[in-house]
Design an enzyme around this catalytic site. Sequence first.
Site, PDB file in Angstrom:
ATOM      1  N   ASN A   9       0.878  -1.187   0.000  1.00 14.46           N
ATOM      2  CA  ASN A   9       0.000   0.000   0.000  1.00 14.46           C
ATOM      3  C   ASN A   9       0.908   1.227   0.000  1.00 14.46           C
ATOM      4  O   ASN A   9       1.532   1.532   1.012  1.00 14.46           O
ATOM      5  CB  ASN A   9      -0.890  -0.022   1.255  1.00 14.46           C
ATOM      6  CG  ASN A   9      -1.673   1.262   1.409  1.00 14.46           C
ATOM      7  OD1 ASN A   9      -1.820   2.037   0.453  1.00 14.46           O
ATOM      8  ND2 ASN A   9      -2.182   1.512   2.611  1.00 14.46           N
ATOM      9  N   TRP A  10       0.951   1.913  -1.117  1.00 14.17           N
ATOM     10  CA  TRP A  10       1.904   3.034  -1.246  1.00 14.17           C
ATOM     11  C   TRP A  10       1.374   4.351  -0.712  1.00 14.17           C
ATOM     12  O   TRP A  10       2.075   5.360  -0.765  1.00 14.17           O
ATOM     13  CB  TRP A  10       2.315   3.186  -2.719  1.00 14.17           C
ATOM     14  CG  TRP A  10       3.137   2.050  -3.224  1.00 14.17           C
ATOM     15  CD1 TRP A  10       3.634   1.006  -2.494  1.00 14.17           C
ATOM     16  CD2 TRP A  10       3.582   1.832  -4.570  1.00 14.17           C
ATOM     17  NE1 TRP A  10       4.354   0.156  -3.292  1.00 14.17           N
ATOM     18  CE2 TRP A  10       4.327   0.647  -4.582  1.00 14.17           C
ATOM     19  CE3 TRP A  10       3.404   2.523  -5.768  1.00 14.17           C
ATOM     20  CZ2 TRP A  10       4.912   0.144  -5.746  1.00 14.17           C
ATOM     21  CZ3 TRP A  10       3.981   2.019  -6.919  1.00 14.17           C
ATOM     22  CH2 TRP A  10       4.733   0.849  -6.909  1.00 14.17           C
ATOM     23  N   LYS A  11       0.146   4.343  -0.268  1.00 19.22           N
ATOM     24  CA  LYS A  11      -0.444   5.561   0.315  1.00 19.22           C
ATOM     25  C   LYS A  11      -0.196   6.753  -0.621  1.00 19.22           C
ATOM     26  O   LYS A  11      -0.320   6.613  -1.829  1.00 19.22           O
ATOM     27  CB  LYS A  11       0.126   5.801   1.711  1.00 19.22           C
ATOM     28  CG  LYS A  11       0.093   4.528   2.572  1.00 19.22           C
ATOM     29  CD  LYS A  11       0.370   4.747   4.011  1.00 19.22           C
ATOM     30  CE  LYS A  11       0.440   3.417   4.724  1.00 19.22           C
ATOM     31  NZ  LYS A  11       0.278   3.487   6.134  1.00 19.22           N
ATOM     32  N   HIS A  95      -9.450   1.209   4.827  1.00 19.30           N
ATOM     33  CA  HIS A  95      -8.158   1.337   5.510  1.00 19.30           C
ATOM     34  C   HIS A  95      -8.334   2.252   6.716  1.00 19.30           C
ATOM     35  O   HIS A  95      -9.099   3.219   6.668  1.00 19.30           O
ATOM     36  CB  HIS A  95      -7.114   1.917   4.538  1.00 19.30           C
ATOM     37  CG  HIS A  95      -5.725   1.825   5.092  1.00 19.30           C
ATOM     38  ND1 HIS A  95      -5.241   2.733   6.015  1.00 19.30           N
ATOM     39  CD2 HIS A  95      -4.725   0.939   4.873  1.00 19.30           C
ATOM     40  CE1 HIS A  95      -3.999   2.400   6.329  1.00 19.30           C
ATOM     41  NE2 HIS A  95      -3.664   1.314   5.651  1.00 19.30           N
ATOM     42  N   GLU A  97      -6.604   4.557   7.877  1.00 17.98           N
ATOM     43  CA  GLU A  97      -6.326   5.978   7.640  1.00 17.98           C
ATOM     44  C   GLU A  97      -7.536   6.667   7.027  1.00 17.98           C
ATOM     45  O   GLU A  97      -7.793   7.839   7.284  1.00 17.98           O
ATOM     46  CB  GLU A  97      -5.065   6.124   6.768  1.00 17.98           C
ATOM     47  CG  GLU A  97      -3.818   5.861   7.608  1.00 17.98           C
ATOM     48  CD  GLU A  97      -2.610   5.387   6.843  1.00 17.98           C
ATOM     49  OE1 GLU A  97      -2.593   5.459   5.604  1.00 17.98           O
ATOM     50  OE2 GLU A  97      -1.649   4.923   7.507  1.00 17.98           O
ATOM     51  N   GLU A 167      -5.568  -5.178  10.359  1.00 17.12           N
ATOM     52  CA  GLU A 167      -4.536  -4.164  10.567  1.00 17.12           C
ATOM     53  C   GLU A 167      -4.812  -3.422  11.876  1.00 17.12           C
ATOM     54  O   GLU A 167      -5.573  -2.443  11.897  1.00 17.12           O
ATOM     55  CB  GLU A 167      -4.549  -3.150   9.420  1.00 17.12           C
ATOM     56  CG  GLU A 167      -4.258  -3.766   8.071  1.00 17.12           C
ATOM     57  CD  GLU A 167      -3.634  -2.747   7.132  1.00 17.12           C
ATOM     58  OE1 GLU A 167      -2.541  -3.013   6.632  1.00 17.12           O
ATOM     59  OE2 GLU A 167      -4.235  -1.683   6.925  1.00 17.12           O
ATOM     60  N   GLY A 173       2.399   1.939  10.737  1.00 12.19           N
ATOM     61  CA  GLY A 173       3.362   3.031  10.616  1.00 12.19           C
ATOM     62  C   GLY A 173       4.043   3.402  11.920  1.00 12.19           C
ATOM     63  O   GLY A 173       4.671   4.452  12.017  1.00 12.19           O
ATOM     64  N   SER A 213       3.322  -2.447  10.300  1.00  4.78           N
ATOM     65  CA  SER A 213       4.770  -2.461  10.492  1.00  4.78           C
ATOM     66  C   SER A 213       5.418  -3.797  10.116  1.00  4.78           C
ATOM     67  O   SER A 213       6.352  -4.256  10.773  1.00  4.78           O
ATOM     68  CB  SER A 213       5.135  -2.063  11.930  1.00  4.78           C
ATOM     69  OG  SER A 213       4.708  -0.732  12.183  1.00  4.78           O
ATOM     70  N   GLY A 234       2.749  -1.140   4.275  1.00  6.38           N
ATOM     71  CA  GLY A 234       2.880   0.263   3.888  1.00  6.38           C
ATOM     72  C   GLY A 234       4.343   0.616   3.683  1.00  6.38           C
ATOM     73  O   GLY A 234       4.920   0.372   2.624  1.00  6.38           O
ATOM     74  N   GLY A 235       4.958   1.165   4.700  1.00  4.62           N
ATOM     75  CA  GLY A 235       6.319   1.712   4.605  1.00  4.62           C
ATOM     76  C   GLY A 235       7.329   0.800   3.923  1.00  4.62           C
ATOM     77  O   GLY A 235       8.076   1.242   3.042  1.00  4.62           O
TER      78      GLY A 235
HETATM   79  C1  PEP Z   1      -0.727  -0.030   5.809  1.00  6.47           C
HETATM   80  O1  PEP Z   1      -0.671   1.091   5.343  1.00  6.47           O
HETATM   81  O2  PEP Z   1      -1.671  -0.754   5.494  1.00  6.47           O
HETATM   82  C2  PEP Z   1       0.329  -0.465   6.719  1.00  6.47           C
HETATM   83  C3  PEP Z   1       0.197  -1.633   7.273  1.00  6.47           C
HETATM   84  O3  PEP Z   1       1.385   0.398   6.909  1.00  6.47           O
HETATM   85  P1  PEP Z   1       2.803   0.030   7.607  1.00  6.47           P
HETATM   86  O4  PEP Z   1       3.279  -1.263   7.013  1.00  6.47           O
HETATM   87  O5  PEP Z   1       3.699   1.184   7.275  1.00  6.47           O
HETATM   88  O6  PEP Z   1       2.555  -0.100   9.082  1.00  6.47           O
END
Ligand code: PEP
Length: 252
Positions: A9-11, A95, A97, A167, A173, A213, A234-235
């Site tokens: 997920n590149w946000k 999501h 966010e 999640e 994050g 994470s 994500g990251g």
């Molecule tokens: C996400 O955005 O779905 C996520 C899990 O982010 P991260 O891996 O950065 O915690």
Amino acid sequence: MRKPVIAGNWKMYKTVAETVDFVEKIKPVAAQADHCEVIVAPPFTALDAAADAADGSRVAVAAQNCHWDTEGAHTGEISTGMLCDAGCTHVIIGHSERRHDCGETDEQVNKKVKAALAAGLTPIVCVGETLAEREKGKTEQVLERQFTEGLAGLTPADFSRIIIAYEPVWAIGTGRTATPEMAAEAHGFLRGLARRQFGESEADGVRILYGGSVKPDNIGGLMAQEEIDGALVGGASLKVDSFRALVNYPRG
Ligand code: PEP
């Protein structure tokens, strides 16, 4: 046998050029990664280019959101038909966010899931509790509400077309990952809800991804859990080397 899914997920990261460069570099990795499905979710502006670059490869393209209407006066929104037109096959829905930044509700998640299914997209439906909810012992109550309301009205056949992502909000994050055991417990709970609402074979077949994470150095422990069918990342999905390591997670 549930085929694992590794999804990035590149946000709100990456230009069109950066997206195409990444997809070109990850295509040969995906080609060698028969053990899992590989998905990237670029921002809207780069979906079309990502799908073009990924065409004919084992890399699938997901959007990060959609609207439930097929068209209309919804400034800033995007329809499922537009996502298909851009070459998407998947869409992330609900999501945390979006739930927290945009006030997205379970009812809206439900409408989006139905719209995505109607358009032939695979919804990746996110659920997860906040830290305060976990500390108050409300994790299962929150997951049950998000699951039952977010997936209300789906038939077992509809359900067999979705992917779920657990999640925990406190792990996204933050660098704070749920332990493999904590994640597996939540996944088991969600699978139990699936069994109750949709039936035995649908529950056995649904892929439940963990997100929060996930990094190359912790994915092995998570994926070793029978209940964990992949990762939504994500990251650590933003760099080719790191995403390559995630796709090629340690397998026993
Ligand atoms: C996400 O955005 O779905 C996520 C899990 O982010 P991260 O891996 O950065 O915690």
